[in-house]
Design a protein around this motif. Structure first.
Motif, PDB file in Angstrom:
ATOM      1  N   VAL A 109       0.828  -1.210   0.000  1.00 39.64           N
ATOM      2  CA  VAL A 109       0.000   0.000   0.000  1.00 39.64           C
ATOM      3  C   VAL A 109       0.860   1.257   0.000  1.00 39.64           C
ATOM      4  CG1 VAL A 109      -1.659   1.307   1.380  1.00 39.64           C
ATOM      5  CG2 VAL A 109      -1.945  -1.156   1.101  1.00 39.64           C
ATOM      6  N   SER A 110       2.009   1.219   0.678  1.00 42.95           N
ATOM      7  CA  SER A 110       2.817   2.424   0.874  1.00 42.95           C
ATOM      8  C   SER A 110       3.720   2.741  -0.309  1.00 42.95           C
ATOM      9  CB  SER A 110       3.669   2.283   2.144  1.00 42.95           C
ATOM     10  OG  SER A 110       2.863   2.012   3.268  1.00 42.95           O
ATOM     11  N   ILE A 111       4.429   1.737  -0.826  1.00 44.67           N
ATOM     12  CA  ILE A 111       5.441   2.014  -1.853  1.00 44.67           C
ATOM     13  C   ILE A 111       5.324   1.073  -3.045  1.00 44.67           C
ATOM     14  CG2 ILE A 111       7.113   2.992  -0.231  1.00 44.67           C
ATOM     15  CD1 ILE A 111       8.531   0.292  -0.179  1.00 44.67           C
ATOM     16  N   GLY A 112       4.207   0.371  -3.162  1.00 45.90           N
ATOM     17  CA  GLY A 112       4.073  -0.631  -4.214  1.00 45.90           C
ATOM     18  C   GLY A 112       4.239  -0.085  -5.619  1.00 45.90           C
ATOM     19  N   VAL A 113       3.562   1.025  -5.937  1.00 40.72           N
ATOM     20  CA  VAL A 113       3.611   1.563  -7.304  1.00 40.72           C
ATOM     21  C   VAL A 113       5.010   2.079  -7.659  1.00 40.72           C
ATOM     22  CG1 VAL A 113       2.647   3.270  -8.886  1.00 40.72           C
ATOM     23  CG2 VAL A 113       1.148   2.073  -7.285  1.00 40.72           C
ATOM     24  N   PRO A 114       5.660   2.907  -6.825  1.00 36.79           N
ATOM     25  CA  PRO A 114       7.027   3.329  -7.171  1.00 36.79           C
ATOM     26  C   PRO A 114       8.009   2.167  -7.307  1.00 36.79           C
ATOM     27  CG  PRO A 114       6.134   4.724  -5.430  1.00 36.79           C
ATOM     28  CD  PRO A 114       5.192   3.586  -5.602  1.00 36.79           C
ATOM     29  N   VAL A 115       7.896   1.167  -6.432  1.00 35.16           N
ATOM     30  CA  VAL A 115       8.806   0.013  -6.509  1.00 35.16           C
ATOM     31  C   VAL A 115       8.566  -0.770  -7.790  1.00 35.16           C
ATOM     32  CG1 VAL A 115       9.352  -2.214  -5.453  1.00 35.16           C
ATOM     33  CG2 VAL A 115       9.199  -0.177  -4.034  1.00 35.16           C
ATOM     34  N   LEU A 116       7.325  -0.880  -8.214  1.00 38.29           N
ATOM     35  CA  LEU A 116       7.019  -1.569  -9.471  1.00 38.29           C
ATOM     36  C   LEU A 116       7.677  -0.858 -10.651  1.00 38.29           C
ATOM     37  CD1 LEU A 116       5.383  -3.855 -10.843  1.00 38.29           C
ATOM     38  CD2 LEU A 116       3.534  -2.187 -11.138  1.00 38.29           C
ATOM     39  N   ALA A 117       7.589   0.465 -10.664  1.00 38.95           N
ATOM     40  CA  ALA A 117       8.212   1.236 -11.750  1.00 38.95           C
ATOM     41  C   ALA A 117       9.730   1.078 -11.733  1.00 38.95           C
ATOM     42  CB  ALA A 117       7.825   2.709 -11.634  1.00 38.95           C
ATOM     43  N   LEU A 118      10.328   1.136 -10.542  1.00 36.03           N
ATOM     44  CA  LEU A 118      11.782   0.988 -10.453  1.00 36.03           C
ATOM     45  C   LEU A 118      12.221  -0.420 -10.856  1.00 36.03           C
ATOM     46  CD1 LEU A 118      12.362   2.837  -7.051  1.00 36.03           C
ATOM     47  CD2 LEU A 118      13.084   3.640  -9.301  1.00 36.03           C
TER      48      LEU A 118
END
Length: 705
Positions: free
Chosen positions: A108-117
């Motif tokens: 929930v907290s950092i899932g989207v940015p980590v996916l992009a990275l």
């Protein structure tokens, strides 16, 4: 091509930098358990797979323009998720399942940015092979990404954590994420521009120098892509657990296997010539046999030797797995599928250690499994490789040596597993570590005793001799800080005593019928083991209450308890739950102390000197400090060396003859140490320069010069 390289560098650096930042937020929420790091690593492996899958689908089914557009949308979503906020209340309670709770909070907290990275490396490699002047060796960008990850991981505890607060680290990371998004958007624009001529002509934008009619990789090759990273990922997490919690609880030791893991990826993918199969496989098996010898003879070997042998075996296994992956690299048109299988294998290996192993084993048995699995997989590959000397048993002498080495290792691991089976009475493993109960000196009634260990750290000892059965032992002897405090502070009146960290309940041996003990214990297995295999709690004269859960969080929720004594006994390994030593934590403890009450902190640790931190906290609260170091006599086999710190406004008690005579004078007390808060903690400045150890009763205890 420099733009793609810089994008990979920054993306990988940010991906590996956010891991320890997220861990610093999560550790206080789950009692400082080292398993938080393991679950964090599992989360990043899962999202790494997600990023690789995203890059594979995007490059396979979309043209360059659509790829750039879709990825731009993901980048915008990532920036929209900033700033990073990692809080326990962001997800619902999952019924006491900490693994799922950690994974849900991170998602929930950092899932989207980590996916992009996570998609950066395969996506940039795929883009670099498109259009005019394509990159001939895109796989070297993967080596570059691992170098960036290595720099991020190695620099964090020494350069980032001691300088920046947790909040500032998150803010700087968010700025870096914004810069990365701009850099990645630029790479997408450049890719569309580089492929414009081929697209306008209706031609493929793929690498023109590559044979586009090449067959798809076969099932055996794809299976190897899956098994090899699974082995190295399994071994990464297994060796981290083994050497950090079972061999030597040393701060920052978790860095060693992770750095070796990343370095092996960088070495193998930089130049295929770095990996030489002919020497790597035999060397790997010899190193594995060395680990067998270390595990069997560990009581007679220096810790440095044990760590060095384990690290060498791990490095050779990683070089073997990753070197074979390089040999099996596909043409660039199958590049993203190759990375997709690598990501899936990494997740399978990590998931086995983080999820399956605690359910299947009561110790860190996956370490031995990983060490045997790596050479087995390599032998299978060599058996089916026509270019190998081992193809279909071609070199019988080599096969004889390798198979014998493998069998010897397996038998040695089995022997090591049952070595103390005659002394072992109970073993358990959960999210908070491993617990083992031993019985020693079975034929000597005067010295027979039961011992509770967490990893290789003693958590309690009880003698079987009726005359000594209720004698305070281990770190709690009569001349230790705990013994002096409980024997001399208001012994004539009823006392209310709080203890954070129960162990086997040894401290109740000092209790009177009028005393009340209130234990706070986060590990439910500890309570079960203490009741089933030790009798301190059952035979206690005082009234005993056990509060399950993290001690600090429980105290924050409770009304003032009015403790005469509050003991913090949670510092016995490298897994320092630093959240219990911050300014905010001491404010909570002070709220629960009576006037004239004493706070007692156990900081017995061979690697960190926490005295300056506690000294600073005492000054902030207007308290005096007394440091008591007790080194038992050689014939006091039931005692361990201990290091306790008392904090109190009760000048009369701290100046009493018994306490004053035992207080250790130290020049360090004249200086104020680092000021820890919930937002800033750093262990590196507290590392000790000199310490010595001696073995006693099968446990490791500390002495100092």
């Amino acid at each position: 091509m420099a733009l793609y390289a810089w994008t990979v560098l920054l993306g990988s650096f940010l991906l590996f930098e956010v891991q320890p930042i997220a861990g610093k937020y999560l550790l206080p929420m789950f009692g400082g358990s080292p398993s938080v790091w393991t679950v964090c690593l599992l989360f990043f492996q899962a999202f790494l797979l997600g990023g690789y899958a995203y890059a594979h689908v995007l490059t396979r089914y979309a043209g360059p323009r659509l790829q750039a557009g879709v990825h731009a949308l993901l980048l915008l979503m990532s920036v929209a998720c900033l700033p990073v906020t990692i809080r326990l209340d962001r997800v619902a309670d999952l019924g006491g399942r900490p693994v799922l709770q950690v994974l849900a909070i991170l998602a929930v907290s950092i899932g989207v940015p980590v996916l992009a990275l996570s998609a950066t490396s395969p996506l940039m490699q795929a883009w670099a092979t498109l259009g005019v002047a394509p990159l001939r060796r895109p796989y070297r960008l993967y080596a570059l990404s691992n170098v960036a990850g290595l720099v991020a991981v190695a620099s964090y505890p020494f350069l980032v954590e001691p300088v920046f607060s947790r909040t500032l680290q998150a803010k700087v990371w968010c700025l870096g994420m914004t810069g990365y998004a701009l850099l990645c958007l630029s790479a997408g624009v450049v890719t569309v521009w580089r492929t414009r001529d081929t697209l306008e002509a209706g031609l493929s934008a793929a690498n023109p120098g590559e044979d586009q009619t090449a067959r798809r990789p076969g099932a055996r090759r794809v299976l190897a892509w899956l098994c090899l990273p699974a082995c190295s990922s399994l071994l990464l997490m297994a060796v981290t657990n083994k050497i950090c919690q079972d061999v030597a609880p040393v701060p920052f030791l978790w860095l060693l296997p992770l750095c070796l893991y990343l370095a092996s990826w960088a070495i193998c993918f930089d130049r295929p010539q770095w990996y030489v199969r002919q020497w790597c496989l035999p060397a790997m098996l010899i190193a594995v046999m060395g680990v067998c010898a270390v595990l069997i003879l560990r009581a007679y070997l220096a810790v440095q030797v044990q760590i060095g042998v384990c690290a060498l075996a791990f490095l050779l296994c990683c070089l073997g797995c990753h070197g074979e992956l390089v040999r099996l690299q596909p043409p660039t048109r199958h590049l993203t599928a190759f990375y997709l299988m690598i990501g899936l294998g990494g997740l399978l290996g990590g998931g086995f250690v983080a999820v399956a192993a605690p359910l299947l084993f009561n110790d860190y048995r996956e370490f031995q499994i990983g060490l045997l699995l790596c050479p087995v997989v390599l032998l299978v590959l060599c058996f089916n490789d026509r270019a190998s000397r081992l193809y279909h048993g071609r070199d019988r002498r080599a096969w004889a040596f390798l198979v014998c080495a493998l069998l010897i290792s397996a038998l040695a691991f089995q022997q090591e597993a049952v070595r103390f089976s005659g002394n072992r009475r109970c073993a358990a493993r959960n999210f908070f570590g491993t617990l083992t109960v031993y019985e020693f000196a079975l034929k000597n009634p005067l010295r027979r005793h039961s011992l509770l260990q967490n990893g290789n750290v003693t958590h309690g000892l009880q003698a079987w001799d009726p005359q000594r059965r209720l004698l305070p032992t281990s770190y709690y002897g009569e001349q230790s800080g705990a013994g002096l405090l409980l024997r001399h502070l208001r012994p004539e009146v009823p006392r209310h005593i709080g203890v954070v960290g129960m162990g086997i309940g040894t401290l109740v041996a000092y209790g009177k019928a009028s005393d009340r003990f209130r234990f706070y214990e986060i590990n439910p297995e500890v309570s079960k083991v203490a009741a089933a295999h030790f009798s301190y709690l059952a035979e206690a004269r005082a009234h005993v209450t056990i509060v399950p859960g993290d001690g600090r969080l429980s105290l924050e929720r409770e009304a003032p308890q009015g403790f005469d004594i509050l003991v913090l006994d949670v510092f016995t390994s490298d897994a320092i739950p630093v959240h219990v030593l911050t300014r905010e934590a001491f404010s909570v403890y002070q709220k629960h102390l009576n006037s004239g009450g004493v706070m007692l902190v156990n900081i017995s640790n061979p690697h960190l000197d926490l005295t300056p931190v506690i000294r600073t906290a005492a000054l902030q609260m207007g308290m005096r400090v007394a440091v008591i170091v007790h080194i038992p006599a050689p014939n006091e086999w039931w005692l361990n060396g201990s290091h306790w710190v008392m904090l109190s406004t009760n000048d009369e008690f701290l100046s009493s003859p018994a306490i004053a005579a035992a207080t250790r004078a130290s020049p360090k007390l004249a200086a104020v140490g680092p000021f820890w808060t919930d937002d800033y903690t750093a262990l590196f400045p507290l590392l000790k320069r000199r310490c010595h150890f001696r073995l006693k009763g099968g446990t490791q205890t500390e002495t100092r010069e």
